[in-house]
Design an enzyme around this catalytic site. Structure first.
Site, PDB file in Angstrom:
ATOM      1  CG  ASP A 172      -9.211  19.735 -24.203  1.00  0.00           C
ATOM      2  OD1 ASP A 172      -9.558  20.204 -25.310  1.00  0.00           O
ATOM      3  OD2 ASP A 172      -8.882  20.446 -23.238  1.00  0.00           O
ATOM      4  CG  HIS A 198      -5.501  22.618 -21.518  1.00  0.00           C
ATOM      5  ND1 HIS A 198      -6.506  21.715 -21.848  1.00  0.00           N
ATOM      6  CD2 HIS A 198      -4.517  21.882 -20.947  1.00  0.00           C
ATOM      7  CE1 HIS A 198      -6.117  20.489 -21.505  1.00  0.00           C
ATOM      8  NE2 HIS A 198      -4.913  20.571 -20.946  1.00  0.00           N
ATOM      9  CG  HIS A 220     -10.692  32.526 -13.336  1.00  0.00           C
ATOM     10  ND1 HIS A 220     -11.783  33.268 -12.987  1.00  0.00           N
ATOM     11  CD2 HIS A 220     -11.178  31.438 -14.004  1.00  0.00           C
ATOM     12  CE1 HIS A 220     -12.886  32.667 -13.414  1.00  0.00           C
ATOM     13  NE2 HIS A 220     -12.539  31.545 -14.045  1.00  0.00           N
ATOM     14  CD  GLU A 221      -9.145  28.878 -16.386  1.00  0.00           C
ATOM     15  OE1 GLU A 221      -9.558  27.727 -16.127  1.00  0.00           O
ATOM     16  OE2 GLU A 221      -9.882  29.762 -16.826  1.00  0.00           O
ATOM     17  CB  ALA A 396     -35.507  35.988  13.178  1.00  0.00           C
ATOM     18  CG  ASP A 443     -27.528  26.379  14.975  1.00  0.00           C
ATOM     19  OD1 ASP A 443     -28.512  25.927  15.583  1.00  0.00           O
ATOM     20  OD2 ASP A 443     -26.554  25.682  14.638  1.00  0.00           O
TER      21      ASP A 443
END
Length: 483
Positions: A172, A198, A220-221, A396, A443
């Protein structure tokens, strides 16, 4: 499609902004200056506020980007490159930028089918094939345990997610950089290379705390491959830099679970916890919200923090998410505060040790610690400076950094100065104009860990006020342990 990378870290990003001149501490070497410029260009180049002067932008970019990086990692925000900041920049991490608009990738890409196939085309010599297969399957299972997706390994042809281990250039446009630095990267969901993942085989891959733990990096990947961007929560798996945590019995952290469930929903809603035993058994005129706790369509009436716990109000009840006990408790409002039947809006002013609850055209002051009503309440909402035409407050929230309380009514809001105890001049103003990205109606609203959370219907926006930026799009029910 965006290429996302992995440099997992469990650090925390506090959010604070200072604007100082872009200076460099004298103890920093020229090599570290070059490292910092490259690091900020790769991971923080879009942070600086753009204006019409290109020269001004270039002069301020380094300092602004450095401030954003320091804030993200919980460092002192100075805009000055120092040794502590340089050391964080040297840590192994993920290759995707830390600054993005959402916790999901732009456009919220996601898989449109329930069964996702994956294939490992090249293995690492650091582990046996069976170890790699089992660990990759375990990483996917962290997600399939909480969302209605299943993952299946295939051994030939083109799978939805193609996985390989290879160092340097690997087919890549994002070659790896050797041991340390970028550990892995993945594409977001989509056709062709969508989801492909990868791993840099110049790293030493292990199943322990030595080297680089494959389970943590792969999980994670695969979060990126499912559509998750980096998180600012230092406890999250999707925090961008790598740090080992014990993987025995490891489960997806709460922040990551909420993020992926916002994309795909929950696999199996958990049974609701029993309501508080002090709850009044008499029927309530409004429907009991117990059955709505894990509904993706859950709408909050109000929300606030009270001494570190979060309270979410619905139909005269509230759910309490505590830091001191597990589970979510459902309690009727009038069992805690007998003079209050339901809550339209709520906010806490921590330095006053006070919480304010709105009910129709009046509001109540409550001592946060004692949870007793303050003498002199209820008061009319017009005593805050709202016009008599306002019969009800929608939401609020108190903002600690400004000491202002924002009060939302229909498509407008007011700003109340808690120090001066009076409404600021120039209000009401437009919600959509001053808070781009959150819509025109609120809301419920509350503050947590430096972020503001605005709910409109079942959708919730995580908002960072200093940047006026939407960070993530969530669903309300994600706060109520629905996995």
């Amino acid at each position: 499609m965006p290429l996302t990378g992995l440099w997992i870290v469990l650090l925390l990003g506090c959010i604070a902004l200072c604007r100082t001149a872009p200076t460099i501490a004298p103890t920093i070497s020229p090599e570290e200056e070059d490292l910092a410029e490259g690091y900020l260009t790769q991971f923080y180049s879009d942070v600086g506020v753009k204006n019409s002067s290109t020269r001004t932008i270039k002069e301020n970019t380094f300092s602004q980007d450095l401030q954003a990086m320091q804030a993200f990692f919980g460092l002192e925000v100075t805009g000055v490159l120092n040794n502590e900041t340089a050391e964080v920049m040297k840590a192994p991490r993920c290759g995707v930028s830390d600054i993005s608009r959402y916790g999901h990738f732009a456009g919220r890409p996601r898989w449109q089918k329930r069964l996702i196939t994956y294939r490992i085309t090249q293995y690492t010599p650091d582990l046996t094939r069976s170890q790699v297969d089992a660990t990759i399957a375990q990483a996917f299972q962290l997600y399939s345990d909480v969302i209605p997706l299943d993952f299946k390994q295939v051994y030939s042809g083109t799978a939805d997610i193609m996985i390989l281990f290879k160092g340097g250039y690997h087919g890549d446009f994002y070659p790896f950089d050797g041991a340390g630095g970028v550990l892995a990267h993945a594409n977001s969901p989509g056709r062709n290379q969508g989801g492909d993942t990868h791993f840099d085989d110049d790293e030493t891959w292990t199943l322990t705390q030595r080297g680089v733990n494959l389970l943590l990096v792969a999980a994670h990947e695969f979060g990126h491959a499912l559509g998750l961007d980096h998180s600012r929560d230092r406890r999250a798996l999707m925090f961008p830099t790598y740090k080992y945590v014990n993987t025995n019995g490891y489960r997806l952290p709460d922040d990551d679970r909420r993020g992926v469930q916002a994309l795909y929903g929950s696999r199996t809603p958990v049974p609701t916890t029993p309501e508080d035993p002090t709850e009044d058994p008499n029927p309530d005129p409004l429907p009991n919200p117990r059955d709505e706790q894990c509904s993706r369509e859950l709408v909050f009436d109000a929300a606030t923090s009270i001494w570190g716990d979060l309270f979410f109000f619905k139909n005269g009840y509230y759910w309490r998410k505590s830091t001191t006990f597990q589970g979510i408790r459902l309690i009727r409002v009038n069992t805690k505060w007998p003079r209050i039947q339901y809550v339209d809006a709520a906010f806490e002013v921590s330095y006053k040790d006070a919480v304010y609850l709105f009910e129709g055209s009046q509001y109540w002051g409550i001592k946060a610690y004692a949870k007793t009503i303050i003498s002199g309440y209820p008061k009319s909402i017009t005593s805050l400076g709202l016009p008599s035409s306002v019969s009800k407050v929608d939401a609020a929230v108190y903002v600690p950094s400004t000491r202002k309380t924002l009060i939302f009514v229909n498509n407008q809001y007011w700003s109340y100065d808690e120090g001066r105890n009076q409404m600021d001049l120039g209000y009401p103003r437009s919600i959509s104009q001053d808070f781009p990205g959150i819509g025109s109606k609120v809301d419920a609203a509350f503050e947590n860990m430096g972020y503001l959370y605005f709910s409109s219907g079942p959708r919730q926006i995580e908002y960072y006020l200093p940047y006026k930026r939407v960070m993530r799009v969530l669903l309300n029910y994600g706060w109520l342990n629905c996995y």
